[in-house]
Scaffold this active site. Structure first.
Site, PDB file in Angstrom:
ATOM      1  CB  SER A 145      39.808  34.383  36.892  1.00 16.55           C
ATOM      2  OG  SER A 145      39.072  35.222  36.038  1.00 16.55           O
ATOM      3  CG  PHE A 146      42.651  31.528  42.239  1.00 12.68           C
ATOM      4  CD1 PHE A 146      43.877  31.391  41.602  1.00 12.68           C
ATOM      5  CD2 PHE A 146      42.445  30.830  43.421  1.00 12.68           C
ATOM      6  CE1 PHE A 146      44.869  30.567  42.123  1.00 12.68           C
ATOM      7  CE2 PHE A 146      43.429  30.013  43.959  1.00 12.68           C
ATOM      8  CZ  PHE A 146      44.644  29.880  43.300  1.00 12.68           C
ATOM      9  CD  GLU A 147      37.726  32.069  43.602  1.00 12.81           C
ATOM     10  OE1 GLU A 147      37.444  33.041  42.871  1.00 12.81           O
ATOM     11  OE2 GLU A 147      38.699  32.074  44.394  1.00 12.81           O
ATOM     12  NE  ARG A 204      42.438  40.375  22.993  1.00 12.64           N
ATOM     13  CZ  ARG A 204      42.969  41.576  22.668  1.00 12.64           C
ATOM     14  NH1 ARG A 204      42.356  42.713  23.035  1.00 12.64           N
ATOM     15  NH2 ARG A 204      44.094  41.651  21.985  1.00 12.64           N
ATOM     16  CG  HIS A 256      46.309  39.695  43.182  1.00  9.18           C
ATOM     17  ND1 HIS A 256      46.529  39.377  44.491  1.00  9.18           N
ATOM     18  CD2 HIS A 256      45.125  39.131  42.860  1.00  9.18           C
ATOM     19  CE1 HIS A 256      45.519  38.665  44.953  1.00  9.18           C
ATOM     20  NE2 HIS A 256      44.648  38.493  43.976  1.00  9.18           N
ATOM     21  CG  ASP A 296      48.510  49.997  40.584  1.00 10.91           C
ATOM     22  OD1 ASP A 296      48.654  50.147  39.345  1.00 10.91           O
ATOM     23  OD2 ASP A 296      47.814  50.737  41.295  1.00 10.91           O
TER      24      ASP A 296
HETATM   25  C1  DLZ Z   1      41.434  39.548  43.721  1.00 12.26           C
HETATM   26  C2  DLZ Z   1      41.220  39.659  42.231  1.00 12.26           C
HETATM   27  C3  DLZ Z   1      41.810  40.702  41.516  1.00 12.26           C
HETATM   28  C4  DLZ Z   1      42.667  41.738  42.157  1.00 12.26           C
HETATM   29  N1  DLZ Z   1      41.598  40.845  40.210  1.00 12.26           N
HETATM   30  C5  DLZ Z   1      40.809  39.938  39.568  1.00 12.26           C
HETATM   31  C6  DLZ Z   1      40.581  40.068  38.171  1.00 12.26           C
HETATM   32  O1  DLZ Z   1      41.030  40.990  37.474  1.00 12.26           O
HETATM   33  N2  DLZ Z   1      39.797  39.107  37.581  1.00 12.26           N
HETATM   34  C7  DLZ Z   1      39.255  38.053  38.275  1.00 12.26           C
HETATM   35  O2  DLZ Z   1      38.567  37.221  37.675  1.00 12.26           O
HETATM   36  N3  DLZ Z   1      39.458  37.943  39.603  1.00 12.26           N
HETATM   37  C8  DLZ Z   1      40.211  38.846  40.261  1.00 12.26           C
HETATM   38  N4  DLZ Z   1      40.407  38.728  41.603  1.00 12.26           N
HETATM   39  C9  DLZ Z   1      39.695  37.667  42.337  1.00 12.26           C
HETATM   40  C10 DLZ Z   1      40.396  36.286  42.318  1.00 12.26           C
HETATM   41  O3  DLZ Z   1      40.195  35.642  41.065  1.00 12.26           O
HETATM   42  C11 DLZ Z   1      39.785  35.383  43.402  1.00 12.26           C
HETATM   43  O4  DLZ Z   1      38.397  35.373  43.303  1.00 12.26           O
HETATM   44  C12 DLZ Z   1      40.164  35.851  44.811  1.00 12.26           C
HETATM   45  O5  DLZ Z   1      41.560  35.997  44.923  1.00 12.26           O
HETATM   46  C13 DLZ Z   1      39.669  34.868  45.889  1.00 12.26           C
HETATM   47  O6  DLZ Z   1      40.232  33.588  45.694  1.00 12.26           O
END
Ligand code: DLZ
Length: 161
Positions: free
Chosen positions: A65-67, A136, A97, A94
């Site tokens: 999701s961060f991307e 959802r 993050h 936990d």
């Molecule tokens: C690292 C991570 C974690 C722990 N959980 C999720 C999540 O629940 N949903 C999601 O879309 N992405 C998760 N990520 C990955 C981060 O979004 C991202 O891809 C990494 O931190 C690399 O930038």
């Protein structure tokens, strides 16, 4: 309206303009793909139900999701779409993050909207557990992807009138 009282796949189709000729970018995060792929499928199906064509729906995947922020920015700058649907699912773990990913992604997508050029639709599920995500993404609360598709069409129409 609070989600508990709102089925995400329920809408009045007569209020949705035609999506014919509209160009959509769909960015899908692969983390929690069981949920994100279901949302993407629902979004694409809804866009097509309203007249969008395959060649006008550009689908790209990002790792997490961060991307989504980078993926959505690319869609806006390079793919020349009329709206972007950003789809992800973050599930609380936990550590803190969860909060950082949710906050960073939300902030990034909001900033893209502030440009005022291409609407970016918020398809990020931020769930405390798997059950909430399930509910959802085709479960008892409908599918967030459907809601995002309808919102994307309405926002493109908003810009045109
Ligand atoms: C690292 C991570 C974690 C722990 N959980 C999720 C999540 O629940 N949903 C999601 O879309 N992405 C998760 N990520 C990955 C981060 O979004 C991202 O891809 C990494 O931190 C690399 O930038």
């Amino acid at each position: 309206m609070a989600t508990a009282y709102h089925h995400l796949s329920d809408y009045d189709a007569s209020t949705v303009p035609t999506a014919s000729g509209m160009r959509f970018g769909v960015v899908v995060a692969d983390w929690n793909d069981r949920f994100t792929y279901s949302m993407a499928d629902a979004a694409i199906a809804t866009l097509k139900e309203h007249g969008a064509t395959d060649e006008n729906i550009i689908v790209k995947h990002v790792p997490g999701s961060f991307e989504l922020v980078f993926g959505a920015t690319w869609m806006v700058n390079e793919a020349k779409v009329d709206a972007v649907i950003a789809i992800g699912c973050v599930i609380r773990g936990d550590t803190p993050h969860f909060d950082y990913i949710c906050q960073g992604t939300t902030q990034g997508l909001a900033e893209l909207n502030l440009r005022g050029t291409v609407p970016v639709i918020y398809g990020l599920l931020t769930c405390n557990n798997m059950e909430q995500a399930e509910a959802r993404t085709g479960g008892i609360l409908g599918n967030k992807g459907t809601e995002c598709a309808v919102t994307a069409i309405k926002m493109i129409d908003y810009k045109r009138h």
